[in-house]
Design an enzyme around this catalytic site. Structure first.
Site, PDB file in Angstrom:
ATOM      1  N   CYS A   1     -62.027  16.599  81.544  1.00  0.00           N
ATOM      2  CA  CYS A   1     -63.437  16.378  81.874  1.00  0.00           C
ATOM      3  C   CYS A   1     -64.070  15.356  80.940  1.00  0.00           C
ATOM      4  O   CYS A   1     -64.995  14.663  81.321  1.00  0.00           O
ATOM      5  CB  CYS A   1     -64.186  17.692  81.809  1.00  0.00           C
ATOM      6  SG  CYS A   1     -63.742  18.599  80.346  1.00  0.00           S
TER       7      CYS A   1
ATOM      8  N   GLU B   1     -69.739  24.050  82.370  1.00  0.00           N
ATOM      9  CA  GLU B   1     -69.036  22.891  81.786  1.00  0.00           C
ATOM     10  C   GLU B   1     -68.496  22.103  82.969  1.00  0.00           C
ATOM     11  O   GLU B   1     -67.545  22.532  83.609  1.00  0.00           O
ATOM     12  CB  GLU B   1     -67.854  23.351  80.923  1.00  0.00           C
ATOM     13  CG  GLU B   1     -68.212  24.284  79.800  1.00  0.00           C
ATOM     14  CD  GLU B   1     -68.552  23.554  78.519  1.00  0.00           C
ATOM     15  OE1 GLU B   1     -68.741  22.318  78.557  1.00  0.00           O
ATOM     16  OE2 GLU B   1     -68.646  24.216  77.487  1.00  0.00           O
TER      17      GLU B   1
ATOM     18  N   GLU C   1     -66.440  10.616  89.038  1.00  0.00           N
ATOM     19  CA  GLU C   1     -65.308  11.140  88.273  1.00  0.00           C
ATOM     20  C   GLU C   1     -64.055  11.084  89.144  1.00  0.00           C
ATOM     21  O   GLU C   1     -64.050  11.575  90.270  1.00  0.00           O
ATOM     22  CB  GLU C   1     -65.590  12.584  87.868  1.00  0.00           C
ATOM     23  CG  GLU C   1     -64.469  13.170  87.051  1.00  0.00           C
ATOM     24  CD  GLU C   1     -64.756  14.595  86.613  1.00  0.00           C
ATOM     25  OE1 GLU C   1     -65.102  15.420  87.472  1.00  0.00           O
ATOM     26  OE2 GLU C   1     -64.633  14.860  85.410  1.00  0.00           O
TER      27      GLU C   1
ATOM     28  N   LYS D   1     -61.254  34.517  86.390  1.00  0.00           N
ATOM     29  CA  LYS D   1     -60.761  34.046  87.701  1.00  0.00           C
ATOM     30  C   LYS D   1     -60.098  32.687  87.441  1.00  0.00           C
ATOM     31  O   LYS D   1     -60.756  31.664  87.383  1.00  0.00           O
ATOM     32  CB  LYS D   1     -61.955  33.908  88.661  1.00  0.00           C
ATOM     33  CG  LYS D   1     -61.630  34.081  90.132  1.00  0.00           C
ATOM     34  CD  LYS D   1     -60.634  33.087  90.694  1.00  0.00           C
ATOM     35  CE  LYS D   1     -61.205  31.723  90.968  1.00  0.00           C
ATOM     36  NZ  LYS D   1     -60.156  30.739  91.330  1.00  0.00           N
TER      37      LYS D   1
HETATM   38  P1  NAP Z   1     -63.334  23.202  90.936  1.00  0.00           P
HETATM   39  O1  NAP Z   1     -62.840  22.907  92.272  1.00  0.00           O
HETATM   40  O2  NAP Z   1     -64.781  23.144  90.683  1.00  0.00           O
HETATM   41  O3  NAP Z   1     -62.732  24.640  90.586  1.00  0.00           O
HETATM   42  C1  NAP Z   1     -62.915  25.249  89.348  1.00  0.00           C
HETATM   43  C2  NAP Z   1     -62.797  26.745  89.507  1.00  0.00           C
HETATM   44  O4  NAP Z   1     -63.855  27.207  90.343  1.00  0.00           O
HETATM   45  C3  NAP Z   1     -61.511  27.217  90.158  1.00  0.00           C
HETATM   46  O5  NAP Z   1     -61.132  28.438  89.585  1.00  0.00           O
HETATM   47  C4  NAP Z   1     -61.944  27.412  91.609  1.00  0.00           C
HETATM   48  O6  NAP Z   1     -61.116  28.308  92.321  1.00  0.00           O
HETATM   49  C5  NAP Z   1     -63.321  27.972  91.418  1.00  0.00           C
HETATM   50  N1  NAP Z   1     -64.206  27.825  92.574  1.00  0.00           N
HETATM   51  C6  NAP Z   1     -64.107  26.956  93.604  1.00  0.00           C
HETATM   52  N2  NAP Z   1     -65.118  27.153  94.472  1.00  0.00           N
HETATM   53  C7  NAP Z   1     -65.873  28.157  93.993  1.00  0.00           C
HETATM   54  C8  NAP Z   1     -67.060  28.815  94.438  1.00  0.00           C
HETATM   55  N3  NAP Z   1     -67.687  28.459  95.559  1.00  0.00           N
HETATM   56  N4  NAP Z   1     -67.563  29.810  93.679  1.00  0.00           N
HETATM   57  C9  NAP Z   1     -66.970  30.183  92.541  1.00  0.00           C
HETATM   58  N5  NAP Z   1     -65.843  29.608  92.077  1.00  0.00           N
HETATM   59  C10 NAP Z   1     -65.305  28.599  92.786  1.00  0.00           C
HETATM   60  O7  NAP Z   1     -62.726  22.258  89.820  1.00  0.00           O
HETATM   61  P2  NAP Z   1     -61.214  21.900  89.583  1.00  0.00           P
HETATM   62  O8  NAP Z   1     -60.886  20.912  90.628  1.00  0.00           O
HETATM   63  O9  NAP Z   1     -60.404  23.119  89.446  1.00  0.00           O
HETATM   64  O10 NAP Z   1     -61.275  21.257  88.123  1.00  0.00           O
HETATM   65  C11 NAP Z   1     -61.567  19.941  87.906  1.00  0.00           C
HETATM   66  C12 NAP Z   1     -63.031  19.765  87.549  1.00  0.00           C
HETATM   67  O11 NAP Z   1     -63.379  20.547  86.410  1.00  0.00           O
HETATM   68  C13 NAP Z   1     -63.364  18.362  87.177  1.00  0.00           C
HETATM   69  O12 NAP Z   1     -64.527  17.952  87.825  1.00  0.00           O
HETATM   70  C14 NAP Z   1     -63.594  18.415  85.676  1.00  0.00           C
HETATM   71  O13 NAP Z   1     -64.436  17.461  85.162  1.00  0.00           O
HETATM   72  C15 NAP Z   1     -64.098  19.761  85.474  1.00  0.00           C
HETATM   73  N6  NAP Z   1     -63.797  20.223  84.126  1.00  0.00           N
HETATM   74  C16 NAP Z   1     -64.819  20.295  83.236  1.00  0.00           C
HETATM   75  C17 NAP Z   1     -64.577  20.703  81.936  1.00  0.00           C
HETATM   76  C18 NAP Z   1     -65.695  20.806  80.950  1.00  0.00           C
HETATM   77  O14 NAP Z   1     -65.512  21.428  79.923  1.00  0.00           O
HETATM   78  N7  NAP Z   1     -66.842  20.248  81.202  1.00  0.00           N
HETATM   79  C19 NAP Z   1     -63.288  21.077  81.548  1.00  0.00           C
HETATM   80  C20 NAP Z   1     -62.273  21.004  82.499  1.00  0.00           C
HETATM   81  C21 NAP Z   1     -62.554  20.575  83.788  1.00  0.00           C
HETATM   82  P3  NAP Z   1     -59.881  27.739  93.221  1.00  0.00           P
HETATM   83  O15 NAP Z   1     -58.919  27.206  92.288  1.00  0.00           O
HETATM   84  O16 NAP Z   1     -59.378  28.918  93.950  1.00  0.00           O
HETATM   85  O17 NAP Z   1     -60.467  26.709  94.121  1.00  0.00           O
END
Ligand code: NAP
Ligand code: MG
Length: 505
Positions: free
Chosen positions: A298, A264, A399, A189
């Site tokens: 991240c 992650e 963050e 997804k």
């Molecule tokens: P996000 O809002 O948490 O979304 C990540 C993914 O989850 C997207 O595909 C999103 O879909 C989906 N999602 C959202 N709500 C969900 C739910 N209730 N149930 C299941 N899936 C759901 O994060 P982001 O804004 O895309 O990414 C930035 C974040 O990712 C930052 O906090 C960053 O630190 C973290 N990150 C961590 C790592 C690591 O390896 N630790 C690597 C990269 C990024 P939609 O796009 O449709 O909302």
């Protein structure tokens, strides 16, 4: 894309006006006909429309993945044959390298050098797991008496893999490669903002010989189909990369069916520059540590602590070089920093910076929305350095996920370690010192999954990547990831000549 008899690859253009879902080996439209529009954040222009998966589509994808896993042949392939298919995925990606890089740049607004590095790593991930899977095996264990025990590593089953927008292809590769290497089936997804390269990866998997249903790709809303996958009783595991709040939500919901979970999540990674560091190397490494990928990483080293004796020298060089960073045409190889993913993220970043200013923080560089010439309709932020902050401020605690670094002084090793660990996160960290014993001593006391010593880079195929504390758990990109897509089955057999009669009846 087809392979001709001369073994030349005839390329289907990667850039299209419409992208399908991939379910059960077929390119399909959404059951509702709905689409997601995806934009180029550097310009604000529409790139393409993408089929938006509904719950019905997600259910079809789970059924296809389930059938491929339960009744299909993929997990029964000899390991060498699965490895061969993984290598073929890499080979096709290499052939289409420039196209995939272009698409990733268009979808994310990231700079050429960043996209090239990430696509290269995605390719190498499949090669890495093609090699690693050959050595993934169970154990033979010593048991007293006439018993023989061995273990088998079996694929965990159907895996939902939820991807963020900051590294769309690389995060998909980190998840798909180990899962299919082990023999699992996956439903990817992608983030709604950046679905394109994951779809191309799904097509390439099919082209390389991954059987139908093993890799399904369904762009759609996280709250809708992402959540549906997390709650689906026929999904065995969820691997998620994204924000900490969504990670917590997923962990709670996955508990209802006791799914295996890998998370992650976010970070607020510290970088410690000691008085005995190579200052120029620390300056260059710290620039990359925060401004790479426009800070949307991240493990971005967004808290910078510098020893008081070298603070002035370090900061004057750090500020000077930050002001030289080039923003603008992402396709220009001299561009250092690309765009911010969308208006919402831009507002979040600026909101943090403006409220820090109100709380008395000092802006040493940047601090504003940027408007590079010719890219005025895109989303851009100046590389920003903020001082005069403390650990009670949200700009230090939370963050930001943008090109913003906070800088503070420290007096000694003990204080540096205390400040580094004063956070709810624990993903990355960096230590800059020419004293090897000190660097090792400090590294051992930092509560983070990754410590970079005199090194700007955080990960290569083979190096474990993942968090301590609220940065999540589970490690990706490494050998142990294979275990996270496996169950260990213990097989105990009795080889004595006399039948056992434990009850003595
Ligand atoms: P996000 O809002 O948490 O979304 C990540 C993914 O989850 C997207 O595909 C999103 O879909 C989906 N999602 C959202 N709500 C969900 C739910 N209730 N149930 C299941 N899936 C759901 O994060 P982001 O804004 O895309 O990414 C930035 C974040 O990712 C930052 O906090 C960053 O630190 C973290 N990150 C961590 C790592 C690591 O390896 N630790 C690597 C990269 C990024 P939609 O796009 O449709 O909302
Ligand atoms: Mg986009």
């Amino acid at each position: 894309m087809t392979v001709t008899r001369e073994n030349k690859i005839e390329q289907e253009s990667t850039k299209r006006e419409f992208y399908h879902l991939i379910i059960n080996g077929e390119k399909v439209k959404s059951s509702t006909g709905e689409t997601i529009k995806t934009y180029n954040p550097a310009t604000g222009e529409l790139i393409a429309e993408v089929a938006k998966a509904s719950k019905e589509d997600a259910n079809n994808a789970v059924a296809a993945a389930r059938d491929a896993f339960d009744n299909g042949k993929w997990k029964k392939y000899p390991i060498g044959r699965r490895a061969q298919v993984l290598n073929k995925i890499s080979a096709i990606m290499r052939t289409r390298f420039n196209e995939i890089v272009e698409l990733e740049i268009l979808d994310t607004g990231k700079s050429l050098h960043a996209a090239q590095g990430q696509v290269t790593q995605a390719i190498e991930d499949f090669e890495f797991y093609a090699g690693a899977i050959v050595g993934h095996r169970g154990t033979v264990n010593n048991v007293p008496g006439q018993f023989h025990n061995y273990t088998e590593k079996e694929p965990v089953g159907v895996c939902a893999q939820i991807i963020p927008w900051n590294y769309p292809l690389m995060m998909a590769a980190w998840k798909v490669a180990p899962a299919i290497a082990v023999g699992c089936s996956v439903i990817v997804k992608p983030a709604s903002l950046t679905p394109l390269t994951a779809i191309i990866l799904g097509e390439i998997c099919l082209e390389a010989g991954v059987p139908a249903g093993v890799v399904n790709v369904i762009p759609g809303s996280g709250a809708d189909v992402g959540n549906f996958l997390v709650e689906h009783p026929k999904v065995d595991k969820v691997a998620f990369t994204g924000s900490t709040p969504i990670g917590k939500d997923i962990m709670g919901k996955a508990s209802q069916t006791l799914k295996r979970v890998t998370l992650e999540l976010g970070g607020k990674s510290p970088s410690l520059v000691f008085e005995d560091a190579d200052i120029d190397a620390a300056v260059d490494g710290s620039l990359f540590g925060i401004f790479y990928n426009s800070g949307q990483s991240c493990e971005a080293r967004s808290r910078l602590y510098v020893h008081e004796d070298i603070y002035d020298e370090f900061m004057s060089k750090f500020v000077e070089k930050t002001k030289k960073l080039q923003l603008g045409n992402p396709f220009d190889k001299t561009t250092h920093m690309g765009a911010i993913i969308d208006q919402g993220q831009l507002d979040t970043i600026d909101g943090y910076v403006q409220s820090a200013k109100k709380e008395g923080a000092e802006i040493l560089a940047g601090g504003n929305v940027a408007k590079p010439e010719g890219y005025e309709n895109g989303y851009w932020y100046e590389p920003t350095i903020i001082s005069n902050v403390n650990h009670d401020m949200s700009i230090v605690k939370e963050e930001i996920f943008g090109p913003v670094v906070v800088v503070m002084k420290f007096k000694d090793e003990k204080e540096a370690i205390r400040l580094a660990n004063d956070t709810e996160f624990g993903l990355g960290s960096a230590v800059w010192s020419k004293d090897g014993a000190r660097a090792t001593r400090v590294a051992n006391q930092i509560q983070a999954g990754i410590v970079m010593i005199n090194c700007p880079f955080s990960a290569f195929p083979g190096t474990p990547f993942g968090g301590y504390k609220q940065s999540g758990f589970g490690r990706e990109l490494c050998i142990e990831t294979l275990d996270l897509y496996s169950e260990t089955k213990s097989i105990l057999s009795y080889y004595g000549s006399r039948p056992l009669n434990p009850f003595g009846l």
